[in-house]
Design a protein around this motif. Structure first.
Motif, mmCIF file in Angstrom:
data_model
loop_
_atom_site.group_PDB
_atom_site.id
_atom_site.type_symbol
_atom_site.label_atom_id
_atom_site.label_comp_id
_atom_site.label_asym_id
_atom_site.label_seq_id
_atom_site.Cartn_x
_atom_site.Cartn_y
_atom_site.Cartn_z
ATOM 1 N N ASP A 182 0.852 -1.197 0.000
ATOM 2 C CA ASP A 182 0.000 0.000 0.000
ATOM 3 C C ASP A 182 0.882 1.240 0.000
ATOM 4 N N THR A 183 1.781 1.296 -0.989
ATOM 5 C CA THR A 183 2.793 2.351 -1.030
ATOM 6 C C THR A 183 2.251 3.654 -1.631
ATOM 7 N N VAL A 184 1.186 4.156 -1.042
ATOM 8 C CA VAL A 184 0.664 5.469 -1.421
ATOM 9 C C VAL A 184 1.577 6.533 -0.826
ATOM 10 N N PRO A 185 1.665 7.712 -1.430
ATOM 11 C CA PRO A 185 2.588 8.726 -0.914
ATOM 12 C C PRO A 185 2.284 9.146 0.517
ATOM 13 N N GLU A 186 1.014 9.017 0.936
ATOM 14 C CA GLU A 186 0.643 9.389 2.303
ATOM 15 C C GLU A 186 1.268 8.468 3.345
ATOM 16 N N ASN A 187 1.719 7.290 2.931
ATOM 17 C CA ASN A 187 2.325 6.355 3.881
ATOM 18 C C ASN A 187 3.830 6.521 4.014
ATOM 19 N N PHE A 188 4.407 7.440 3.237
ATOM 20 C CA PHE A 188 5.819 7.787 3.393
ATOM 21 C C PHE A 188 5.895 9.098 4.167
ATOM 22 N N ILE A 189 6.534 9.063 5.321
ATOM 23 C CA ILE A 189 6.588 10.221 6.216
ATOM 24 C C ILE A 189 8.022 10.737 6.317
ATOM 25 N N ILE A 190 8.185 12.048 6.172
ATOM 26 C CA ILE A 190 9.498 12.684 6.293
ATOM 27 C C ILE A 190 9.533 13.485 7.586
ATOM 28 N N ASP A 191 10.533 13.236 8.451
ATOM 29 C CA ASP A 191 10.622 14.009 9.688
ATOM 30 C C ASP A 191 11.397 15.304 9.470
ATOM 31 N N GLY A 192 11.557 16.080 10.540
ATOM 32 C CA GLY A 192 12.197 17.387 10.428
ATOM 33 C C GLY A 192 13.656 17.327 10.031
ATOM 34 N N LYS A 193 14.279 16.154 10.176
ATOM 35 C CA LYS A 193 15.694 16.002 9.830
ATOM 36 C C LYS A 193 15.882 15.370 8.448
ATOM 37 N N GLY A 194 14.770 15.109 7.775
ATOM 38 C CA GLY A 194 14.848 14.552 6.433
ATOM 39 C C GLY A 194 14.803 13.039 6.360
ATOM 40 N N LYS A 195 14.669 12.358 7.505
ATOM 41 C CA LYS A 195 14.572 10.902 7.491
ATOM 42 C C LYS A 195 13.172 10.497 7.035
ATOM 43 N N THR A 196 13.105 9.460 6.212
ATOM 44 C CA THR A 196 11.821 9.003 5.677
ATOM 45 C C THR A 196 11.419 7.668 6.300
ATOM 46 N N TYR A 197 10.138 7.557 6.629
ATOM 47 C CA TYR A 197 9.576 6.341 7.215
ATOM 48 C C TYR A 197 8.481 5.812 6.289
ATOM 49 N N LEU A 198 8.209 4.516 6.416
ATOM 50 C CA LEU A 198 7.097 3.893 5.702
ATOM 51 C C LEU A 198 6.158 3.317 6.757
ATOM 52 N N ILE A 199 4.949 3.857 6.854
ATOM 53 C CA ILE A 199 4.026 3.483 7.929
ATOM 54 C C ILE A 199 2.825 2.695 7.387
ATOM 55 N N ASP A 200 1.975 2.246 8.292
ATOM 56 C CA ASP A 200 0.710 1.555 7.966
ATOM 57 C C ASP A 200 0.955 0.257 7.196
ATOM 58 N N TRP A 201 1.251 -0.806 7.940
ATOM 59 C CA TRP A 201 1.615 -2.097 7.356
ATOM 60 C C TRP A 201 0.448 -3.079 7.360
ATOM 61 N N GLU A 202 -0.772 -2.565 7.272
ATOM 62 C CA GLU A 202 -1.976 -3.399 7.341
ATOM 63 C C GLU A 202 -2.059 -4.445 6.235
ATOM 64 N N TYR A 203 -1.625 -4.069 5.039
ATOM 65 C CA TYR A 203 -1.765 -4.961 3.884
ATOM 66 C C TYR A 203 -0.457 -5.680 3.562
ATOM 67 N N SER A 204 0.519 -5.564 4.452
ATOM 68 C CA SER A 204 1.838 -6.138 4.196
ATOM 69 C C SER A 204 1.786 -7.658 4.116
ATOM 70 N N GLY A 205 2.730 -8.199 3.369
ATOM 71 C CA GLY A 205 2.816 -9.646 3.187
ATOM 72 C C GLY A 205 3.781 -9.947 2.053
ATOM 73 N N MET A 206 4.084 -11.189 1.863
ATOM 74 C CA MET A 206 4.993 -11.589 0.789
ATOM 75 C C MET A 206 4.288 -11.387 -0.557
ATOM 76 N N ASN A 207 5.008 -10.759 -1.498
ATOM 77 C CA ASN A 207 4.411 -10.448 -2.795
ATOM 78 C C ASN A 207 5.532 -10.125 -3.769
#
Length: 306
Positions: A182-207
């Motif tokens: 579910d790699t929508v842009p809203e699930n990529f979060i950038i903090d104040g220091k420029g580090k990027t996170y990938l959140i919301d792993w509800e649909y995650s699985g082997m694929n």
């Protein structure tokens, strides 16, 4: 007990404070769920209120395990509470952050960050115990709609078969690796220091990893230049024809899958009809386009989003 009341109860329990009130004034977005930022005891948290019918669509026990794996890999935000029964989740808020949709999904800096996070996920030695099979998910969603006495679009069955036949003929090889799905842009979060996170792993699985690549391209409405940049950065070179066809097929499949997901939300009383129609109209156009010509470009498919 209503979901809001349950969230209220969990907040008091987790923080051992009966005076805490579930504050919904700072909405942090969400489609599957509704997320709210709350200041509790001087620290900010994201409180997740699960959306309607999500208990039928998502296995929260699997999500909980995968969420922890993603955190261990340094991909995810810190979760302090996860209720596997209700899906209520409390995470530490990433300070001074914004999602990539609020930034620029097409910039080279953003595309490199997205590519890096996807490659880190896909190359993880910690595999997920479950698989994400979009056709099985679609079948599950269709069954839910039938139980809700819902109707499908008049040409749904015909166009679905057209896509499945195309994929059967043209996708010769897939691999199975840990994917977010579910790699929508809203699930990529950038903090104040420029580090990027990938959140919301509800649909995650082997694929197959190209599912994640296709999702980001489609959901971010990337320009032709941005598509080229992402593909080369992720794959190391421009992908071969077979891989491009796979990406295009997954883009169409995602519109079909998430359209049916949206129908469930619509029939359960949520305001998802416009979203449902938008995704189906795009599915109609693109499934006809790629089955008429496999050379129909990814950029043209994205333009079909407009």
């Amino acid at each position: 007990m209503k979901m809001e009341e349950l969230v209220q109860k969990k907040l008091c329990l987790v923080f051992n404070d009966d005076s805490i009130m579930f504050d919904k004034s700072r909405f942090a977005g969400g489609l599957t769920n509704y997320n709210y930022i709350m200041n509790i005891n001087g620290k900010q948290y994201v409180v997740r209120q699960p959306g309607a019918m999500t208990n039928l669509m998502i296995d929260r026990k699997i999500e909980s395990v995968n969420d922890k794996i993603a955190a261990e890999l340094g991909l995810n935000s810190e979760c302090i509470y996860f209720d596997e029964d209700s899906g209520i989740k409390i995470s530490v808020y990433i300070e001074n952050s914004k999602n990539i949709a609020q930034a620029d999904p097409c910039s080279p800096t953003t595309l490199r960050s997205v590519s890096t996070l996807m490659k880190k996920t896909h190359s993880s030695k910690k595999c997920f115990s479950n698989s994400f099979n979009w056709k099985m998910e679609l079948n599950k969603y269709e069954n839910i709609i039938q139980k809700l006495n819902g109707d499908f679009f008049f040409d749904y069955a015909t166009l679905k078969k057209q896509l499945l036949d195309f994929m059967e003929k043209n996708i010769k090889k897939t691999i199975s690796v840990p994917c977010h799905n579910d790699t929508v842009p809203e699930n990529f979060i950038i903090d104040g220091k420029g580090k990027t996170y990938l959140i919301d792993w509800e649909y995650s699985g082997m694929n197959d990893p190209s599912w994640d690549v296709a999702s980001y391209i489609l959901e971010s409405k990337l320009t032709e230049e941005a598509i080229q940049y992402l593909l080369v950065d992720y794959y190391g070179q421009f992908p071969v024809h077979e891989e491009i066809v796979k990406i295009k097929s997954y883009m169409v499949a995602q519109d079909l899958l998430w359209m049916v997901w949206a129908m469930i939300r619509h029939y359960s009383g949520d305001d998802f009809l416009d979203y449902c129609c938008f995704r189906y109209e795009r599915f109609q156009r693109n499934v006809k386009a790629i089955t008429n010509s496999s050379d129909y470009s990814i950029a043209d498919m994205v333009k079909n989003c407009e």
